[in-house]
Design an enzyme around this catalytic site. Structure first.
Site, short mmCIF file in Angstrom:
data_model
loop_
_atom_site.label_atom_id
_atom_site.label_comp_id
_atom_site.label_asym_id
_atom_site.label_seq_id
_atom_site.Cartn_x
_atom_site.Cartn_y
_atom_site.Cartn_z
N SER B 94 0.90 -1.20 -0.10
CA SER B 94 -0.14 -0.07 -0.17
C SER B 94 0.98 1.45 -0.04
O SER B 94 1.69 1.42 -0.84
CB SER B 94 -0.85 -0.01 1.40
OG SER B 94 -1.93 0.93 1.03
N ASP B 216 -9.64 -3.84 -6.54
CA ASP B 216 -8.95 -3.02 -5.43
C ASP B 216 -9.27 -1.79 -5.45
O ASP B 216 -9.08 -1.02 -6.12
CB ASP B 216 -7.30 -3.27 -5.31
CG ASP B 216 -6.62 -2.51 -4.31
OD1 ASP B 216 -7.19 -1.85 -3.45
OD2 ASP B 216 -5.42 -2.63 -4.14
N HIS B 244 -7.43 -5.27 -1.28
CA HIS B 244 -6.32 -4.78 -1.34
C HIS B 244 -5.14 -5.17 -0.41
O HIS B 244 -3.98 -4.83 -0.24
CB HIS B 244 -6.48 -3.27 -0.41
CG HIS B 244 -5.38 -2.25 -0.46
ND1 HIS B 244 -4.84 -1.86 -1.50
CD2 HIS B 244 -4.71 -1.79 0.56
CE1 HIS B 244 -3.86 -0.95 -1.20
NE2 HIS B 244 -3.85 -0.73 -0.07
#
Lengths: 371, 262
Positions: B94, B216, B244
């Site tokens: 991320s 996502d 995610h």
């Protein structure tokens, strides 16, 4: 035996239970929802078909769901009472409390979500959070104000010392000159006032230094000079208050490790208190004796009205002054500083008071302060 | 206090190269618990918590330093220095993908390989660029984090996990996952979701692997492709996973893709 009619009624009831309910598969695809949830969202079963669970949430809550709730469901298998917003078809946000549980692994993985409406609760939490941040801001402001005030007092006290020192030496020089009896009397009174003022300044400075985090500093010695210091303090106060009788009783004792000047200041404060609040017709006694362990016990006795029990509790707090006295003098710092000096020495300052006498006793056990 | 102590750095495994795993916003190093151990046989495996997450030292938090991702990148460089990392592999999930990129730009010799799991150089849409969120969405997120700090409180407490695959750990293993200080989480969210690192991508010299999932919503496929198109030595691998956090939902795929690349 189960009753089929009753069971189907229960299922129907569950559809309209006062909570939202939904399940989704390992990919996040919605499997089933209850009627209540669809009602809240203003959508039909057809709307939901194949849709992803995150689409039910507001954008902000989607982020929270994906970055925090989903990982927790994988790691922990459950989440309880998370606070999120659903988004209705018409765009309205619906604050909810979410509890979730995940079971099974791989393609068998099933996650169940339950929602409770949390509008009122959210407002309440928001108010709590606001009240807390306001209280914190105010506290911070008050602390800053307090610090500024104490710094101001510290500077003021410090600046008052210099002119006072000049006045003091002027008075001393003047007393050595040939003076009339009236002149001698005036000088004596002046020196008494100088001494009171200088003690007052010392107390104020100690108090602010203590509050500003500096604490009371001790300049420790073997205490051999203590007796001389005690005699000198008593002598100074005697000469400043010639109308009062101060008796000094010192018994022979070992010297005890202490800050001689500080113990003198403590005695000065106790005597100042006795002179202010004691009955002027009765003598004040200063008794200095040895504790069993060779430590020091120093007490100041006076007659007069006893200290009321209600005042006892806060007697050593700063800025406390007698209320049963017509002439409140001083800042009410004397006893506070005296007790701080006692504490810093690892000793104690106690008081007992009845109709016959009021006694303040400072005890300093031997060996309390290491070299 | 050393960067190693501040960030609760955990090291295991043996090998020439260091593989440094960094968690994203919303969780802590437990995010990597199913992936990192798979590399212990060939790499020196290191995981850590950013300041404010997990068991890090929250008192080291400085709102000014951490207002931008550079503050976090500086910490990564500091950890790298203390561990003497050279020619290392930075694996960032991320937002950490960009934190790793910033660290690698500063110290190209420290991290010669980057693995980006669900990267996004900018979350907010901008003329031709589709980040996935409007400025309003992000304002909304920050407001909700600010006046609803309890959003996560329920999920932050310690938990007893039952581990069906490893019954020997049973229920004795009490842990807390994804512990976040609410104040710091707000700052981290702001630094993350208002970041724009598009201009940095073409300068990256490290060879870069991008791992992308379906569906996502934080970092879409389109964003992943944008990252691939702008980092010179990069490769994008689509995982057969959605969401995610493939490091949790498809750890074996993530490991296999990394192993293929390094």
């Amino acid at each position: 035996m189960s009753n089929p009619a009753k069971i189907s009624a229960t299922v129907r009831n569950f559809d309209n239970a006062p909570c939202g309910y939904l399940t989704f598969d390992e990919e996040g695809n919605i499997l089933e929802t209850n009627n209540r949830l669809r009602e809240w969202l203003g959508i039909s079963t057809a709307d939901l078909e194949g849709s992803h669970v995150t689409h039910l949430f507001s954008m902000a809550s989607r982020i929270v769901f994906e970055t925090s709730i989903a990982p927790l469901l994988t790691l922990k298998g459950q989440v309880e009472g998370a606070s999120l917003d659903l988004r209705a078809k018409n765009g309205a946000k619906i604050p909810v409390l979410l509890s979730a549980e995940a079971t099974g692994t791989g393609s068998q993985r099933l996650t169940t979500l339950v929602f409770l409406l949390a509008d009122a609760r959210r407002n309440f939490e928001r108010e709590l959070a606001m009240a807390r941040s306001e209280a914190q801001a105010q506290l911070l402001m008050k602390q800053r104000e307090g610090e500024l005030r104490e710094q101001f007092i510290a500077i003021l006290g410090h600046d008052l010392r210099n002119p006072l020192t000049s006045i003091s030496s002027a008075a001393r020089m003047l007393s050595a000159e040939p003076l009339s009896d009236r002149g001698k009397e005036i000088i004596k009174l002046t020196q008494g006032s100088i001494q009171r003022m200088s003690l007052l300044i010392a107390n104020v400075l100690d108090f602010t230094r203590n509050r500003l985090g500096g604490g009371i500093e001790l300049n420790l010695s073997d205490g051999k000079e203590l007796e001389r210091e005690i005699r000198q303090v008593v002598e100074e106060l005697r000469s400043a208050h010639s109308g009062r009788e101060i008796r000094l009783e010192i018994s022979k004792q070992e010297s005890v490790r202490c800050d001689v000047w500080r113990v003198g200041q403590l005695l000065s404060n106790l005597l100042g208190n006795a002179l202010t609040y004691g009955d002027p017709a009765q003598p004040i006694r200063v008794v200095c004796s040895a504790l069993k362990d060779g430590g020091l016990e120093l007490s100041v006795w006076n007659g007069g009205k006893p200290i009321p029990p209600s005042a006892m509790e806060r007697l050593f707090d700063p800025f406390v002054r007698s209320t049963n006295h017509d002439d409140p003098r001083g800042l009410g710092l004397g006893l506070h500083i005296a007790s701080e000096i006692a504490k810093t020495h690892g000793g104690s300052l106690d008081v007992s008071s009845n109709v016959e006498r009021t006694v303040f006793t400072f005890r300093l056990p031997n060996g309390e302060l290491e070299t | 206090m050393s960067a190693i102590a501040r960030h609760n750095v955990q090291t295991s495994g043996s090998g020439e190269r260091v593989m440094l795993f960094a968690h994203g916003f919303g969780c802590d190093q437990t995010m990597w618990r199913h992936v990192a151990p798979q590399f212990e046989d060939t790499f020196k495996v290191t995981t850590f918590d950013y300041v404010g997450a997990g068991e890090s030292d929250s008192s080291a938090y400085d709102p000014d330093k951490y207002a931008k991702l550079d503050g976090y990148a500086a910490d990564v460089v500091e950890i790298g220095e203390e561990l003497n990392i050279e020619n290392g592999i930075f694996v960032g999930h991320s937002v950490s993908a960009m934190i790793g990129a910033l660290a690698a730009l500063q110290r190209p010799a420290m991290f010669s390989t980057l693995v980006m799991v669900g990267p996004s150089p900018r979350y907010i849409d901008d003329t031709d660029y589709v980040g996935g969120f409007s400025g309003e969405d992000i304002d909304d997120l920050l407001t909700s984090l600010k006046d609803n700090p309890l959003a996560w409180s329920a999920s932050m407490g310690p938990a007893i996990i039952g581990n069906p695959d490893r019954p020997e750990f049973g229920h004795e293993l009490a842990e807390s996952f994804c512990k976040l200080d609410p104040e710091i989480a707000y700052g981290f969210a702001r630094a993350t979701f208002t970041s724009d690192n598009r201009a940095d991508l073409p300068n990256i010299t490290a060879s870069t692997l991008i791992l992308q999932c379906r569906d996502d919503i934080i970092a879409s496929k389109q964003v992943g492709e944008y990252v691939r198109d702008h980092i010179p030595k990069s490769k994008l691998v689509m995982l057969n996973a959605s969401g995610h956090c493939p490091n949790l939902t498809a750890p074996d795929q993530v490991s296999a893709a990394i192993r293929d690349f390094v």
